[in-house]
Write an enzyme that holds these catalytic residues in place. Structure first.
Site, PDB file in Angstrom:
ATOM      1  N   LYS A   1       0.850  -1.189   0.000  1.00 15.80           N
ATOM      2  CA  LYS A   1       0.000   0.000   0.000  1.00 15.80           C
ATOM      3  C   LYS A   1       0.885   1.238   0.000  1.00 15.80           C
ATOM      4  CE  LYS A   1       0.688   1.921   3.370  1.00 15.80           C
ATOM      5  NZ  LYS A   1       1.941   2.445   4.018  1.00 15.80           N
TER       6      LYS A   1
ATOM      7  N   TYR B   1      -4.309   4.204   6.104  1.00 14.60           N
ATOM      8  CA  TYR B   1      -4.851   3.291   7.124  1.00 14.60           C
ATOM      9  C   TYR B   1      -6.192   3.790   7.649  1.00 14.60           C
ATOM     10  CZ  TYR B   1      -0.501   0.631   7.295  1.00 14.60           C
ATOM     11  OH  TYR B   1       0.554  -0.164   6.965  1.00 14.60           O
TER      12      TYR B   1
HETATM   13  P1  NDP Z   1      12.600   1.355   2.172  1.00 15.03           P
HETATM   14  O1  NDP Z   1      13.178   2.632   1.670  1.00 15.03           O
HETATM   15  O2  NDP Z   1      13.095   0.826   3.454  1.00 15.03           O
HETATM   16  O3  NDP Z   1      12.812   0.207   1.070  1.00 15.03           O
HETATM   17  C1  NDP Z   1      12.435   0.382  -0.271  1.00 15.03           C
HETATM   18  C2  NDP Z   1      13.345  -0.462  -1.150  1.00 15.03           C
HETATM   19  O4  NDP Z   1      12.913  -0.316  -2.494  1.00 15.03           O
HETATM   20  C3  NDP Z   1      14.806  -0.046  -1.147  1.00 15.03           C
HETATM   21  O5  NDP Z   1      15.539  -0.570  -0.095  1.00 15.03           O
HETATM   22  C4  NDP Z   1      15.271  -0.552  -2.485  1.00 15.03           C
HETATM   23  O6  NDP Z   1      15.578  -1.946  -2.370  1.00 15.03           O
HETATM   24  C5  NDP Z   1      14.042  -0.457  -3.366  1.00 15.03           C
HETATM   25  N1  NDP Z   1      14.094   0.665  -4.307  1.00 15.03           N
HETATM   26  C6  NDP Z   1      14.010   0.543  -5.642  1.00 15.03           C
HETATM   27  N2  NDP Z   1      14.098   1.731  -6.218  1.00 15.03           N
HETATM   28  C7  NDP Z   1      14.252   2.642  -5.234  1.00 15.03           C
HETATM   29  C8  NDP Z   1      14.412   4.050  -5.225  1.00 15.03           C
HETATM   30  N3  NDP Z   1      14.406   4.781  -6.357  1.00 15.03           N
HETATM   31  N4  NDP Z   1      14.550   4.667  -4.042  1.00 15.03           N
HETATM   32  C9  NDP Z   1      14.521   3.976  -2.884  1.00 15.03           C
HETATM   33  N5  NDP Z   1      14.381   2.624  -2.847  1.00 15.03           N
HETATM   34  C10 NDP Z   1      14.248   1.967  -4.019  1.00 15.03           C
HETATM   35  O7  NDP Z   1      11.029   1.557   2.203  1.00 15.03           O
HETATM   36  P2  NDP Z   1       9.971   0.661   2.986  1.00 15.03           P
HETATM   37  O8  NDP Z   1      10.385  -0.749   2.935  1.00 15.03           O
HETATM   38  O9  NDP Z   1       9.692   1.263   4.299  1.00 15.03           O
HETATM   39  O10 NDP Z   1       8.648   0.891   2.089  1.00 15.03           O
HETATM   40  C11 NDP Z   1       8.458   0.231   0.861  1.00 15.03           C
HETATM   41  C12 NDP Z   1       6.959   0.126   0.558  1.00 15.03           C
HETATM   42  O11 NDP Z   1       6.342  -0.633   1.583  1.00 15.03           O
HETATM   43  C13 NDP Z   1       6.214   1.458   0.532  1.00 15.03           C
HETATM   44  O12 NDP Z   1       5.272   1.465  -0.508  1.00 15.03           O
HETATM   45  C14 NDP Z   1       5.515   1.544   1.870  1.00 15.03           C
HETATM   46  O13 NDP Z   1       4.314   2.279   1.824  1.00 15.03           O
HETATM   47  C15 NDP Z   1       5.245   0.080   2.142  1.00 15.03           C
HETATM   48  N6  NDP Z   1       5.180  -0.215   3.584  1.00 15.03           N
HETATM   49  C16 NDP Z   1       4.122  -0.918   4.061  1.00 15.03           C
HETATM   50  C17 NDP Z   1       4.035  -1.223   5.405  1.00 15.03           C
HETATM   51  C18 NDP Z   1       2.895  -2.044   5.916  1.00 15.03           C
HETATM   52  O14 NDP Z   1       2.768  -2.190   7.132  1.00 15.03           O
HETATM   53  N7  NDP Z   1       2.073  -2.612   5.057  1.00 15.03           N
HETATM   54  C19 NDP Z   1       5.025  -0.741   6.349  1.00 15.03           C
HETATM   55  C20 NDP Z   1       6.144  -0.059   5.741  1.00 15.03           C
HETATM   56  C21 NDP Z   1       6.197   0.199   4.400  1.00 15.03           C
HETATM   57  P3  NDP Z   1      16.758  -2.636  -3.220  1.00 15.03           P
HETATM   58  O15 NDP Z   1      18.003  -1.956  -2.757  1.00 15.03           O
HETATM   59  O16 NDP Z   1      16.665  -4.045  -2.820  1.00 15.03           O
HETATM   60  O17 NDP Z   1      16.447  -2.380  -4.661  1.00 15.03           O
END
Ligand code: NDP
Length: 367
Positions: free
Chosen positions: A134, A219
């Site tokens: 989401k 949420y």
């Molecule tokens: P993070 O920044 O921690 O991780 C995102 C990952 O996406 C990065 O580590 C990277 O992984 C990849 N990525 C690819 N392209 C990009 C870019 N241009 N910039 C940054 N990262 C990129 O974010 P979150 O994990 O916190 O959030 C990711 C998604 O999950 C969001 O949509 C958020 O809304 C959702 N979310 C949902 C939650 C829930 O409870 N349902 C809780 C937290 C987040 P790599 O290096 O492996 O390519």
């Protein structure tokens, strides 16, 4: 050996099952087959991707088998930690090749918000089921494109609504649907946290698509819909910004919004990036109330009603979510609260209306 017994034994069925009638034995075979476990690749090995991977260790129906990442060092670390074979590792340039990989059933897209649409459509075109975080997309138009792409590819599109499987949430929803609070007329949703690092993608409009509303505010939107059990017909909204340096143009810090429902119920909600420990749902009807605080955090969730506390064991949300999503995809199970693309789209239509209401000051009709 006679052919039925031979077939059952080749399928790895237990002696117990052999004594069952043939139809039951067949379903027992099914349960033992590897393909009854949903084999998942995670795309985006960030903070939430890591949380999902850890939670999946306890899944019974879903297994982490692959990764898609732009960071080679993370791929290496995940391979070691989760025993992922090199043939199931991809990056953003070559993940279309996943179409030729019979060992991956679904990809869980956990990248920044603006990448959900291209990544989900890419996964669908590769013929794999899509689980997308989401908010499903940046707006309703994108959401519709994703739904169409998954439909055309004949794959599921599910959205990571982990609360839809949470036990106390489901109990409150069950009580509401049974009329235990009477006619429900009011919902309050308060969703927020204090955001840190100003350089993170969540504060970059191009990657986040907005601010707190796209992240935590959804949420309260989603909660209002499942707690009241109906869809809003109008929205009003107001934005407050105390730090225009951190929260640039198009990145909302705090939005208050209201929704009206066909029954006459109203919802009053707050979404913010400037207050910690703000995580509360309140529902009131002609006969009673339900209160959840925390209501959508990682838990344990706390819930009580006018009849007393709601008790249920805490299970890591993402473990339940992934097992239930496996059952949806593999068995056609129908969840109590939907988690499909259409459900994601309903929230996005409201997000669009909230931003329009902020911009125009008008009450936006949703019908
Ligand atoms: P993070 O920044 O921690 O991780 C995102 C990952 O996406 C990065 O580590 C990277 O992984 C990849 N990525 C690819 N392209 C990009 C870019 N241009 N910039 C940054 N990262 C990129 O974010 P979150 O994990 O916190 O959030 C990711 C998604 O999950 C969001 O949509 C958020 O809304 C959702 N979310 C949902 C939650 C829930 O409870 N349902 C809780 C937290 C987040 P790599 O290096 O492996 O390519």
């Amino acid at each position: 050996m006679n052919s039925r017994r031979d077939f059952l034994q080749k399928a790895g069925i237990s002696t117990l099952a052999i004594s069952l009638p043939f139809s039951e034995a067949l379903s027992a075979i099914h349960l033992e087959r590897e393909d009854k476990v949903l084999r998942v690749a995670i795309m985006g090995l960030g903070s939430y991707g890591t949380r999902v991977a850890e939670a999946m260790k306890d899944c019974k129906r879903a297994k982490l088998v692959g990764v898609i990442s732009g960071t080679p060092s993370k791929i290496e670390a995940w391979q070691q930690k989760y025993g992922i074979p090199a043939k199931n590792c991809y990056n953003y340039e070559n993940y279309h090749l996943i179409k030729d990989n019979p060992d991956i059933d679904a990809v869980y897209v956990i990248t920044p918000n603006s990448l959900h649409k291209p990544h989900s459509i890419g996964v669908a075109k590769a013929g794999k089921h899509v689980i997308c975080e989401k908010p499903m997309a940046l707006n309703a138009e994108e959401g519709r494109e994703m739904i169409a792409a998954c439909k055309a590819a004949g794959v599921h599109l599910l959205v990571g609504y982990r609360m839809h499987f949470e036990a106390k949430t489901l109990e409150v929803v069950k009580m509401q649907r049974a009329g235990e609070f009477g006619k429900t007329l009011f919902f309050q949703g308060l969703s927020g946290f204090m955001i840190g690092d100003p350089t993170q993608w969540r504060l970059n409009r191009d990657l986040a698509g907005g601010g707190s509303m796209m992240d935590i505010g959804v949420y309260s939107i989603n909660g209002a819909r499942y707690m009241l059990g109906e869809e809003p017909i109008w929205v009003t909204a107001q934005e407050v910004k105390t730090d225009p340096v951190k929260f640039k143009q198009g990145v909302d810090e705090t939005i208050t919004f209201q929704m009206g429902f066909p029954s006459g119920a109203v919802a009053s909600c707050l979404s913010t990036y400037s207050m910690n420990n703000l995580d509360k749902f309140f529902l009131n009807g002609t006969k009673g109330f339900a209160e959840m605080q925390p209501s959508t955090g990682y838990g344990p969730i706390q819930a009580k009603t006018n009849k007393g506390p709601i008790e249920a064991d805490h299970v890591t949300h993402q473990t339940t979510q992934m097992d239930e999503m496996a059952a949806i995809i593999l068995d056609g199970k129908k969840p109590i609260i939907p988690v499909d693309g259409e459900e994601g789209l309903k929230d996005l239509v409201i997000v669009d209306a909230i931003y329009e209401a902020v911009r125009t000051g008008a009450r936006i009709s949703l019908i």
